[in-house]
Design a protein around this motif. Structure first.
Motif, PDB file in Angstrom:
ATOM      1  N   ARG B 127      -3.115  -0.606  -2.766  1.00 13.49           N
ATOM      2  CA  ARG B 127      -4.714  -0.224  -2.413  1.00 13.49           C
ATOM      3  C   ARG B 127      -5.660  -1.341  -3.078  1.00 13.49           C
ATOM      4  NH1 ARG B 127      -5.501   5.897  -3.385  1.00 13.49           N
ATOM      5  NH2 ARG B 127      -4.440   6.761  -1.567  1.00 13.49           N
ATOM      6  N   LEU B 128      -5.237  -2.127  -4.153  1.00 16.78           N
ATOM      7  CA  LEU B 128      -6.305  -2.992  -4.639  1.00 16.78           C
ATOM      8  C   LEU B 128      -6.415  -4.153  -3.877  1.00 16.78           C
ATOM      9  CD1 LEU B 128      -5.163  -2.750  -8.382  1.00 16.78           C
ATOM     10  CD2 LEU B 128      -7.190  -1.721  -7.122  1.00 16.78           C
ATOM     11  N   GLY B 129      -5.751  -4.335  -2.776  1.00 18.27           N
ATOM     12  CA  GLY B 129      -5.883  -5.561  -1.744  1.00 18.27           C
ATOM     13  C   GLY B 129      -6.974  -5.071  -0.563  1.00 18.27           C
ATOM     14  N   ILE B 130      -7.650  -3.880  -0.901  1.00 23.02           N
ATOM     15  CA  ILE B 130      -8.060  -3.267   0.400  1.00 23.02           C
ATOM     16  C   ILE B 130      -9.753  -4.216   0.694  1.00 23.02           C
ATOM     17  CG2 ILE B 130      -9.747  -1.744  -1.228  1.00 23.02           C
ATOM     18  CD1 ILE B 130      -8.445  -1.226   2.481  1.00 23.02           C
TER      19      ILE B 130
END
Lengths: 311, 283
Positions: B127-130
């Protein structure tokens, strides 16, 4: 044209695996690997809305870690993540272990209990979060009314609105939601321990606690490792449960603000917190979270693996 | 003396088992009561909810449900959740099993490297690549479309699907392939007709492992979806709760509607659910 087509055909005939693997590789690289890697360096740039500007080195990181109010929010969120993780380990995973120990004794109805305890796991965080915030509501909710019925009305309080109880209350709801998972992992771990080991130890005079401490626990270490690491990753990625029960600013007054909500507010902008959207700072938060989660889950796994034993 | 002692031991054992059952039953109530409360309250009037929170509804009515169904677009949310989850899971199975087959059954130089490259995704906080993902979708004109979610979910589904399916494909005997090749089957035909049917249990695991979290996901719809016509059930719930803050009967009815599909499936397939959702953590 035809030459190219036929040579491509030849290549594929010789390397047919490429046709099998390529679609997956493409989707995976474009929509997962590329965004994840980019999120690590977006924080080094200046951002004007959603347009990338000049390279600015560590400025965003400095702002996040050393400039008020950003650093206050960041370290408070980090602290809440740590509390959330420790409380979850102590409540959810110990209860899960206790249930696994009970159910592994071949108690009647074990599979029914297992099915019931695991049920919340299949439901959405947002639905269960909303349900529990209605139950815990200070004027309408049944929880405080239940306390009053059993003569404990003195304990009643706005559980989610009180800064002291908000995060523990969310931890309990979260544990209620996920406890089936550690329970089943521990149960599988317990079932994998050969019965002869327990019998041999019992013949040697070991009983109860000693049996658990010396035989069960060490052999359960692989399951303990998995549960601990997955709990850590889950808790440090937490967002939805806070969003559902306390909003994106982690109320009351940031008492439940975690890195996930801070990141969301900063990168996508929302009322409260810093005004508007700051992609540079948001990416810096993402990069720091990435490093924390990756480093600790990697080192943690290695450390805990070294304490596992073979039989 | 001896019979007395053994009867004492029997008695302690029974007492102990009873104690454990009491504990397990008590926790069963802790799990089930909120759901019971949710259903009962959804049939109550606002007055009843406040003045008799624990009682059964005096005249159970379906008005709340009719009102929810008319005013909130749960049928739209339901259709969106079904389309997005369904298409994503089908694509994960199709694309994932193709890649797993390629990795499991062909020898080539980069094989192990590519396999490990996919597996790395199991460990990463995806999710940190959102933010970059959102900007990418914006450039592709995919923000506020179902495709944005489907592409994201398929990419996220690859590591686990490839991990499980490659393992299964590797266990199949090579003679099968050779026999089919001698019969004149093409490579794709061997995959599709001969090998794929043999890994059905693994496909079931991958289906459930992805279906439940995708159906329940709020995070990606919250980021990607703007129009009401494209909202999924979890995202629709947030809108619904904002609109009917004070009408508690409606809120509970909405929760019941949102819970029914998966709860029903779980009721009938709890064994498969448990196996699929804990796969990976339990060998």
């Amino acid at each position: 044209m035809r030459v190219i087509a036929s040579s491509a055909g030849n290549f594929l005939r010789k390397h047919v695996y490429v046709a099998f693997i390529l679609p997956a590789l493409l989707i995976y690289v474009v929509f997962l690997v590329y965004p994840l890697l980019s999120s690590l360096y977006y924080g080094f740039f200046q951002w004007d809305g959603i347009t990338r500007g000049a390279f600015m080195g560590l400025a965003n990181f400095k702002k996040l870690l050393a400039e008020s109010p950003y650093n206050v929010r960041f370290f408070s969120a980090l602290k809440h993540n740590i509390h959330f993780f420790l409380m979850t380990m102590a409540v959810q995973n110990l209860v899960g272990l206790a249930f696994a120990l009970i159910l592994s004794r071949g108690i009647r109805g074990a599979s029914v209990y297992q099915t019931i305890f695991f049920m919340p796991y299949t439901m959405s965080v947002i639905v269960l979060g909303f349900l529990w915030s209605l139950i815990l509501n200070p004027t309408w909710g049944v929880f405080n009314k239940l306390l009053a019925t059993v003569g404990l009305s003195g304990l009643a309080r706005p559980w989610l609105g009180d800064m002291a109880t908000a995060l523990p209350a969310i931890t309990l709801v979260n544990a209620w939601h996920w406890v089936g998972f550690p329970m089943l992992v521990f149960l599988a771990g317990l079932e994998a321990i050969p019965a002869e080991l327990h019998e041999a130890a019992r013949l040697d005079g070991a009983g109860g606690w000693k049996l658990f401490r010396r035989i069960t626990m060490p052999l359960l270490m692989p399951s303990i490792t998995i549960v601990t690491i997955l709990t850590f990753i889950g808790n440090f990625n937490a967002f939805e449960i806070i969003f559902a029960m306390e909003g994106s600013s982690g109320g009351p007054y940031y008492a439940t603000d975690v890195l996930g909500t801070l990141f969301y507010r900063t990168a996508f902008g929302e009322a409260g917190g810093f005004s508007g959207q700051d992609i540079g700072l948001g990416s810096a938060i993402a990069a720091v979270m990435f490093v924390i989660i990756f480093a600790i889950s990697y080192l943690g796994t290695r450390f805990m693996r070294s304490r596992e034993m073979q039989y | 003396m001896v019979p007395a002692q053994s009867s004492i031991r029997n008695w302690t054992r029974t007492a102990c088992t009873t104690g454990l059952h009491v504990m397990l039953l008590a926790y069963s109530i802790v799990v089930l009561y909120p759901f019971f409360l949710m259903i009962v309250t959804s049939f109550k009037s606002t007055r009843e909810i406040f003045f008799s929170p624990f009682g059964l509804p005096a005249q159970p009515g379906f008005e709340t449900y009719l009102k929810v169904w008319k005013n909130a677009s749960f049928n739209v949310y339901f259709a969106n959740s079904a389309i997005i989850t369904g298409v994503s899971v089908l694509l994960i199975l199709a694309v994932g099993s193709l890649a797993a087959y390629g990795l499991a059954r062909y020898n080539f130089r980069m094989n192990t490297a590519i396999y490990l490259f996919f597996l790395a995704g199991l460990m990463l906080p995806i999710r940190l690549g959102i933010v970059p993902l959102f900007l990418l979708m914006k450039n592709l004109n995919l923000v506020d479309t179902r495709s944005a979610l489907i592409l994201t979910y398929v990419a996220n589904g690859m590591p686990f699907a490839i991990f499980v399916l490659t393992g299964f494909f590797r266990t199949l005997p090579g003679e099968l392939e050779e026999a089919a090749r001698l019969d004149g089957c093409g490579e794709f035909m061997i995959f599709h007709r001969v090998m794929l049917p043999l890994i059905r249990p693994a496909l079931a695991t991958v289906t459930i492992f992805n279906f439940v979290p995708l159906w329940n996901d709020l995070f990606f719809p919250l980021i990607f979806i703007r129009s009401d016509a494209l909202k999924t059930i979890p995202l629709g719930m947030t809108l619904f709760f904002g609109q009917y803050e004070t009408e508690w009967g409606l809120l509970f009815a909405g929760l019941v509607i949102a819970t029914i599909p998966l709860a029903t499936l779980y009721l009938f397939m709890s064994r498969q659910f448990i196996k699929g959702l804990t796969a990976g953590a339990i060998k």
